[in-house]
Design a protein around this motif. Sequence first.
Motif, PDB file in Angstrom:
ATOM      1  N   ARG A 222       0.903  -1.239  -0.054  1.00 54.55           N
ATOM      2  CA  ARG A 222       0.050  -0.072   0.096  1.00 54.55           C
ATOM      3  C   ARG A 222       0.900   1.197  -0.015  1.00 54.55           C
ATOM      4  O   ARG A 222       2.198   1.016   0.298  1.00 54.55           O
ATOM      5  CB  ARG A 222      -1.048   0.070   1.455  1.00 54.55           C
ATOM      6  N   GLU A 223       0.272   2.214  -0.281  1.00 52.31           N
ATOM      7  CA  GLU A 223       0.862   3.693  -0.071  1.00 52.31           C
ATOM      8  C   GLU A 223       1.712   3.939   1.270  1.00 52.31           C
ATOM      9  O   GLU A 223       0.845   3.396   2.162  1.00 52.31           O
ATOM     10  CB  GLU A 223       0.037   4.870  -0.568  1.00 52.31           C
ATOM     11  N   SER A 224       2.589   4.581   1.364  1.00 55.76           N
ATOM     12  CA  SER A 224       3.378   4.610   2.491  1.00 55.76           C
ATOM     13  C   SER A 224       4.002   3.600   3.015  1.00 55.76           C
ATOM     14  O   SER A 224       4.573   3.705   4.117  1.00 55.76           O
ATOM     15  CB  SER A 224       2.587   5.361   3.576  1.00 55.76           C
ATOM     16  N   ASP A 225       3.960   2.264   2.644  1.00 46.77           N
ATOM     17  CA  ASP A 225       4.713   1.170   3.339  1.00 46.77           C
ATOM     18  C   ASP A 225       6.100   1.361   3.200  1.00 46.77           C
ATOM     19  O   ASP A 225       6.567   1.942   2.247  1.00 46.77           O
ATOM     20  CB  ASP A 225       4.246  -0.264   2.501  1.00 46.77           C
ATOM     21  N   VAL A 226       6.780   0.970   4.008  1.00 47.96           N
ATOM     22  CA  VAL A 226       8.347   1.033   4.148  1.00 47.96           C
ATOM     23  C   VAL A 226       8.706  -0.485   3.913  1.00 47.96           C
ATOM     24  O   VAL A 226       8.250  -1.281   4.938  1.00 47.96           O
ATOM     25  CB  VAL A 226       8.790   1.580   5.343  1.00 47.96           C
ATOM     26  N   ILE A 227       9.602  -0.878   2.993  1.00 48.40           N
ATOM     27  CA  ILE A 227      10.006  -2.459   2.703  1.00 48.40           C
ATOM     28  C   ILE A 227      11.538  -2.266   2.682  1.00 48.40           C
ATOM     29  O   ILE A 227      12.159  -1.522   2.116  1.00 48.40           O
ATOM     30  CB  ILE A 227       9.417  -2.763   1.212  1.00 48.40           C
ATOM     31  N   SER A 228      11.932  -3.168   3.459  1.00 43.58           N
ATOM     32  CA  SER A 228      13.259  -3.476   3.416  1.00 43.58           C
ATOM     33  C   SER A 228      13.637  -4.863   3.109  1.00 43.58           C
ATOM     34  O   SER A 228      12.894  -5.774   3.429  1.00 43.58           O
ATOM     35  CB  SER A 228      13.976  -3.268   4.785  1.00 43.58           C
ATOM     36  N   VAL A 229      14.791  -4.915   2.281  1.00 44.67           N
ATOM     37  CA  VAL A 229      15.281  -6.482   1.891  1.00 44.67           C
ATOM     38  C   VAL A 229      16.759  -6.493   2.120  1.00 44.67           C
ATOM     39  O   VAL A 229      17.425  -5.415   2.007  1.00 44.67           O
ATOM     40  CB  VAL A 229      15.032  -6.358   0.241  1.00 44.67           C
ATOM     41  N   ARG A 230      17.053  -7.342   2.843  1.00 44.31           N
ATOM     42  CA  ARG A 230      18.431  -7.645   3.487  1.00 44.31           C
ATOM     43  C   ARG A 230      19.404  -7.599   2.498  1.00 44.31           C
ATOM     44  O   ARG A 230      19.170  -8.570   1.624  1.00 44.31           O
ATOM     45  CB  ARG A 230      18.534  -8.729   4.536  1.00 44.31           C
ATOM     46  N   GLY A 231      20.094  -6.719   2.481  1.00 42.75           N
ATOM     47  CA  GLY A 231      21.285  -6.803   1.631  1.00 42.75           C
ATOM     48  C   GLY A 231      20.938  -5.511   0.412  1.00 42.75           C
ATOM     49  O   GLY A 231      21.906  -5.032  -0.313  1.00 42.75           O
ATOM     50  N   GLY A 233      18.750  -2.617   1.420  1.00 45.39           N
ATOM     51  CA  GLY A 233      18.674  -1.638   1.856  1.00 45.39           C
ATOM     52  C   GLY A 233      16.623  -1.450   1.831  1.00 45.39           C
ATOM     53  O   GLY A 233      16.095  -2.407   1.698  1.00 45.39           O
ATOM     54  N   ARG A 234      16.392  -0.143   2.133  1.00 52.54           N
ATOM     55  CA  ARG A 234      15.010   0.275   2.238  1.00 52.54           C
ATOM     56  C   ARG A 234      14.387   0.963   0.995  1.00 52.54           C
ATOM     57  O   ARG A 234      15.136   1.914   0.522  1.00 52.54           O
ATOM     58  CB  ARG A 234      14.815   1.001   3.450  1.00 52.54           C
ATOM     59  N   LEU A 235      12.904   0.719   1.209  1.00 49.70           N
ATOM     60  CA  LEU A 235      12.351   1.744  -0.111  1.00 49.70           C
ATOM     61  C   LEU A 235      11.084   2.259   0.536  1.00 49.70           C
ATOM     62  O   LEU A 235      10.551   1.453   1.652  1.00 49.70           O
ATOM     63  CB  LEU A 235      12.342   1.019  -1.191  1.00 49.70           C
ATOM     64  N   ILE A 251       4.386   3.105  -9.946  1.00 46.27           N
ATOM     65  CA  ILE A 251       4.762   3.421  -8.356  1.00 46.27           C
ATOM     66  C   ILE A 251       5.680   4.599  -8.318  1.00 46.27           C
ATOM     67  O   ILE A 251       6.865   4.319  -9.008  1.00 46.27           O
ATOM     68  CB  ILE A 251       5.090   2.105  -7.956  1.00 46.27           C
ATOM     69  N   THR A 252       5.537   5.528  -7.359  1.00 44.44           N
ATOM     70  CA  THR A 252       6.588   6.356  -7.086  1.00 44.44           C
ATOM     71  C   THR A 252       7.527   5.984  -5.675  1.00 44.44           C
ATOM     72  O   THR A 252       6.580   5.756  -4.798  1.00 44.44           O
ATOM     73  CB  THR A 252       6.150   7.714  -7.031  1.00 44.44           C
ATOM     74  N   ALA A 253       8.444   5.527  -5.815  1.00 46.57           N
ATOM     75  CA  ALA A 253       9.067   5.154  -4.478  1.00 46.57           C
ATOM     76  C   ALA A 253      10.441   6.070  -4.075  1.00 46.57           C
ATOM     77  O   ALA A 253      11.092   6.663  -5.128  1.00 46.57           O
ATOM     78  CB  ALA A 253       9.376   3.461  -4.626  1.00 46.57           C
ATOM     79  N   GLY A 254      10.743   5.886  -2.855  1.00 45.03           N
ATOM     80  CA  GLY A 254      11.796   6.347  -2.456  1.00 45.03           C
ATOM     81  C   GLY A 254      13.204   5.300  -2.041  1.00 45.03           C
ATOM     82  O   GLY A 254      12.591   4.483  -1.305  1.00 45.03           O
ATOM     83  N   LYS A 255      14.423   5.169  -2.393  1.00 45.34           N
ATOM     84  CA  LYS A 255      15.194   4.305  -2.077  1.00 45.34           C
ATOM     85  C   LYS A 255      16.395   5.234  -1.360  1.00 45.34           C
ATOM     86  O   LYS A 255      16.786   6.317  -1.567  1.00 45.34           O
ATOM     87  CB  LYS A 255      15.738   3.707  -3.344  1.00 45.34           C
TER      88      LYS A 255
END
Length: 257
Positions: A222-231, A233-235, A251-255
């Motif tokens: 969903r919008e505003s979700d913060v997703i992290s994948v080990r190795g 980083g976060r988006l 999708i507009t995302a921030g890394k």
Amino acid sequence: MSIYQHFRPEEKEFIDQVLNWKEAVENAYAPKLTDFLDPREQEIARTIIGNQTDVKIDFFGGTDGTERKRAFLYPEYHQLAADDFEICLYELDYPKKFITIEHPQVLGSLMSLGLKRGKFGDILVFRDRIQFFVTKDVAEYISLQLESVGRAKVSLIQQPIAHAIQLQEQWQEIVVTSTSLRLDTVISAVHNLSRQKSQMFIQQGLVKVNWMIIENTAFECRESDVISVRGYGRLKIISLDGKTKKERWRITAGKVK
């Protein structure tokens, strides 16, 4: 209208906890201080408490820009002060010339002391300086028990909160398209990975959404979700901008840079 319908099913337990905090402040007419909360928990608490006049809520993690913060719920008569949050700051003293210590090692050593994650705030790393915030009620215990991080012997120096390292994360905004909002497809789109590899990361417990490990590849983002994948980083999903002519989600995302 149920308050739960505004949140995900797995967040119900925490929602109930926030409602209990609110009720306790209303009944006792006295403040309530929580342990450190992650940003998603802060958002839920802020949403539930809202702009009520009888119960107010503020957050503080030790310094500006911290991610994990304690919540302070209080009746309107209370005059809020920084001391209300009862946060201590420690800095590691270790042989910097010979040893390198990294963030995961510090967190692992702190967690090995048998305390809940909520007792620790942000871990600040700048070059060879390492600091971390803790709740005041466990500060003395930690200072006595933490003797090593990884293979390094360490000691703790308590610092004034004002001496905290100031860190600022920089986010790079990107726009991608994804066939769906499934967790595996979003990760593949943002990190330019095969879907098979994204699914493997999820199934191995290497992916968190809003600071919770998610092992369901079909989990809907969903919008505003913060997703992290080990190795990797976060988006953060900044916005969902509708579908393209080919029925792909834009999708507009921030890394984190």
